[in-house]
Design a protein around this motif. Structure first.
Motif, short mmCIF file in Angstrom:
data_model
loop_
_atom_site.label_atom_id
_atom_site.label_comp_id
_atom_site.label_asym_id
_atom_site.label_seq_id
_atom_site.Cartn_x
_atom_site.Cartn_y
_atom_site.Cartn_z
N ARG A 157 -9.10 -1.95 2.43
CA ARG A 157 -7.65 -2.02 2.49
C ARG A 157 -7.14 -3.27 1.76
O ARG A 157 -6.19 -3.21 1.00
CB ARG A 157 -7.21 -2.03 3.97
N LEU A 173 -11.51 -8.35 11.04
CA LEU A 173 -10.44 -8.81 10.16
C LEU A 173 -10.90 -10.01 9.33
O LEU A 173 -10.74 -10.04 8.11
CB LEU A 173 -9.21 -9.17 11.00
N THR A 188 2.06 -6.81 11.07
CA THR A 188 0.84 -6.00 10.95
C THR A 188 -0.30 -6.62 11.75
O THR A 188 -1.12 -5.91 12.32
CB THR A 188 0.41 -5.80 9.49
N LEU A 229 -2.44 -4.70 14.42
CA LEU A 229 -3.89 -4.57 14.27
C LEU A 229 -4.61 -4.96 15.55
O LEU A 229 -5.58 -4.33 15.95
CB LEU A 229 -4.39 -5.45 13.13
N ILE A 272 -15.24 -0.48 10.71
CA ILE A 272 -13.87 -0.98 10.63
C ILE A 272 -13.82 -2.15 9.65
O ILE A 272 -12.87 -2.30 8.89
CB ILE A 272 -13.37 -1.39 12.03
N TYR A 293 -5.75 3.84 6.58
CA TYR A 293 -6.35 2.62 7.14
C TYR A 293 -6.22 2.62 8.66
O TYR A 293 -7.20 2.39 9.37
CB TYR A 293 -5.70 1.38 6.53
N HIS A 343 -13.65 -0.77 6.17
CA HIS A 343 -12.33 -0.19 5.91
C HIS A 343 -11.30 -1.30 5.69
O HIS A 343 -10.38 -1.16 4.89
CB HIS A 343 -11.90 0.70 7.07
N THR A 344 -11.45 -2.39 6.45
CA THR A 344 -10.52 -3.51 6.30
C THR A 344 -10.70 -4.17 4.93
O THR A 344 -9.73 -4.48 4.24
CB THR A 344 -10.73 -4.52 7.44
N ARG A 365 -7.50 -2.81 -1.88
CA ARG A 365 -6.50 -1.85 -2.37
C ARG A 365 -5.14 -2.54 -2.54
O ARG A 365 -4.42 -2.29 -3.50
CB ARG A 365 -6.38 -0.69 -1.38
N GLN A 366 -4.81 -3.42 -1.58
CA GLN A 366 -3.55 -4.16 -1.70
C GLN A 366 -3.55 -4.99 -2.97
O GLN A 366 -2.57 -5.05 -3.70
CB GLN A 366 -3.37 -5.09 -0.50
N LEU A 392 0.87 -1.18 0.00
CA LEU A 392 0.00 0.00 0.00
C LEU A 392 0.90 1.23 0.00
O LEU A 392 2.07 1.15 0.40
CB LEU A 392 -0.88 0.04 1.25
N THR A 450 -5.15 -2.39 18.19
CA THR A 450 -6.06 -1.28 17.86
C THR A 450 -7.50 -1.70 18.18
O THR A 450 -7.75 -2.87 18.50
CB THR A 450 -5.98 -0.92 16.36
N PRO A 451 -8.45 -0.78 18.04
CA PRO A 451 -9.85 -1.17 18.33
C PRO A 451 -10.44 -2.21 17.37
O PRO A 451 -11.58 -2.62 17.55
CB PRO A 451 -10.60 0.16 18.20
N LEU A 452 -9.70 -2.65 16.37
CA LEU A 452 -10.22 -3.66 15.44
C LEU A 452 -10.56 -4.96 16.18
O LEU A 452 -9.80 -5.40 17.03
CB LEU A 452 -9.17 -3.93 14.36
#
Ligand code: ADP
Ligand code: MG
Lengths: 253, 242
Positions: free
Chosen positions: B9, B92, B78, B82, B2, A98, B5-6, B12-13, A90, B85-87
């Motif tokens: 992401r 996930l 990662t 992750l 979230i 993100y 957004h995941t 996008r990868q 990314l 975090t609040p995830l």
């Protein structure tokens, strides 16, 4: 001064080896605490315990009045791992956005964090194409993006040039002034002078927990590198470190 | 939120990896074309095999891609980050499920379009059901890939879980030897493998104009297997590690 982090009698084993042997310390709110010690001394392990990702054998770690790793702490704590943990496939901006989104923050905050670490120009580059120093700053951007109350930074300035290092330390100072509590590990002693307090750690034992000035005074030298050596030698010969400015230096048994 | 957004992401990868996207679309279509010419002289056989291949490709490909993607999350740190975090773990897991579900729908859409429009694939049931089952298979592959990544330390190990988990399912699903002709113990194994039901569901679409009860039951079994695999995968996501 209230404490943000309290570690009591922390024992951690990694693999078959004991890494932290009953470590205790208190980290005051709104300060920058330097965690210093040679490679392999247990800095990362202690930080992982504070963040709550480390399996601990015994002892307690309390962060903002809650046990480390508590679900409520997840929105209050930022963690920069020693090896950059960002998505190589990314861009810098996409990574920051993100991680911002995980805290319920928007693009403006993410873009500000990218600027704060000096990556505005590289924002649309893939992290995989960055230099090592840039990559670790991309990772830093994702840790500071939420402006957390507690920020645990594992060697944030390694591989950065002196100008950038200076700028990053100014950022850390700014965050502390706005009330965040920072723990910053380093094995570069010249960074220690920028901290409010120092934790010197060696082979999993705390050999000093004091202000930089007091550490230097107690070792009788102006040079922190030299002070560290002096404290280690004292510890090795069983002579307890003298007390400085009324604050007890931790001398583990 | 979230969760979405995941998903974004992960997509996008994928998008930054143009070649992977191109291969996701091209490989199944090329292989289907190959099958078409292989069975040129045996009418009916192509219909039978291509239908099953439409469901099996997404399973295999999504298994591989997810197990590598998740292994990378584990090895690059990662995942650990992750989880500070609040995830939530479900954000996930379902983030992966949605992202690769979308990727699989695109893949199955292209492959089915080619098969039906250019290669004269003939099924009694509608193509939409084939795509639906293909996406369910992809999500099953994804869920098993997430689970398998927990048992791999390296990418070399991760790719080898594919033959371990996928090939026996392929061999026993009734594609090579009809299930009725297998020895009893092989049939018993085949009975507990989810791909068996996915293949049976596809065969139902091939044979009947309207969706049958068997097809829906099989589809539900595949969906159930997805849930079981995701729950097991959630158990492998540890917030604290030694
Ligand atoms: N995953 C692990 N398994 C076993 N031992 C480990 C692991 N990680 C670190 N160690 C050991 O724990 C000790 C402390 O490591 P660490 O906390 O990373 O030190 P530092 O950050 O001060 O360099 C080292 O001796 C290291 O070899
Ligand atoms: Mg370290």
């Amino acid at each position: 001064m209230t404490s943000a982090i309290e570690v009591a009698d922390l024992v951690v084993h990694r693999g078959a080896r004991p890494v932290l042997h009953g470590l205790s310390c208190t980290i005051p709110e709104g300060s920058v605490t330097g965690l210093l010690g040679p490679s392999g001394s247990g800095k990362t392990t202690l930080m992982r315990a504070i963040v709550g990702v480390q399996v601990v054998r015994s002892g307690t770690v309390t962060v903002l009045g809650r046990p480390a790793g508590d679900a409520k702490l997840r929105s209050e704590i930022g963690y920069l791992t020693q090896a950059p943990s960002v998505y190589a496939d990314l861009t810098v901006r996409e990574n920051a956005r993100y991680f911002a989104a995980l805290y319920g923050l928007g693009q403006a905050e993410a873009d500000a964090a990218v600027r704060d670490v000096g990556l505005a120009e590289a924002a649309s580059q893939l992290v995989g194409n960055l230099s090592g120093g840039q990559r670790s700053r991309a990772s830093l951007a994702c840790a500071i993006v939420s402006k957390p109350k507690v920020l645990i930074l594992d060697e944030p300035t390694v591989g950065q040039d002196p100008v950038l290092r200076d700028e990053l330390w100014a950022q850390f100072r700014g965050l502390a002034e706005s009330g965040s509590t920072l723990v910053v590990s380093s094995h570069v002693m010249d960074e220690a002078n920028r901290c409010d307090r120092l934790l010197l750690i060696r082979e999993g034992l705390l050999i000093a927990d004091d202000t930089p000035a007091a550490v230097k005074a107690s070792a009788g030298t102006e040079d922190l590198d030299q002070a560290f050596l002096t404290l280690i030698r004292r510890q090795g010969t069983g002579v307890p470190a003298p007390r400085a400015t009324g604050e007890a230096s931790e001398v583990p048994s | 939120m979230i969760l979405l957004h995941t998903t974004g992401r992960i997509l996008r990868q994928l998008r930054h990896d143009r070649r992977t996207v191109a291969m996701l679309v091209a490989v199944p279509t090329l292989l289907l074309t190959l099958l078409y010419f292989m069975y040129d002289s045996q009418p009916g056989v192509f219909d039978h095999i291509a239908l099953i291949m439409l469901g099996v490709f997404p399973f295999i490909i999504m298994f591989l891609i997810t197990s590598i993607a998740m292994l990378r999350e584990r090895t690059t740190g990662t995942l650990e980050r992750l989880l500070t975090t609040p995830l939530r773990k479900t954000d996930l897991l379902f983030g992966y499920g949605l992202a690769f579900g979308v990727a699989a729908a695109v893949q199955a859409g292209f492959a089915s379009a080619l098969a039906y429009l250019l290669l004269d694939l003939d099924t009694q049931g509608a193509a939409g059901y084939v795509v639906m089952i293909a996406v369910a298979n992809a999500v099953l592959g994804m869920a098993l890939g997430l689970l398998a990544s927990a048992f791999a330390k390296t990418e070399f190990q991760a790719v080898q879980f594919m033959p371990v988990l996928a090939v026996p399912q392929l061999l026993l699903c009734g594609l090579f030897v009809p299930r009725e002709l297998m020895a009893g113990w092989l049939q018993a194994i085949s009975d507990v493998l989810p791909l068996t039901y996915a293949v049976e569901a596809l065969q139902e679409v091939g044979a009947y104009a309207e969706p049958t009860g068997t097809m829906w039951r099989d589809f539900a079994i595949v969906a159930g297997a997805v849930v079981v695999a995701l729950v097991a995968a959630a158990g492998t996501l540890r917030r604290r590690t030694p």
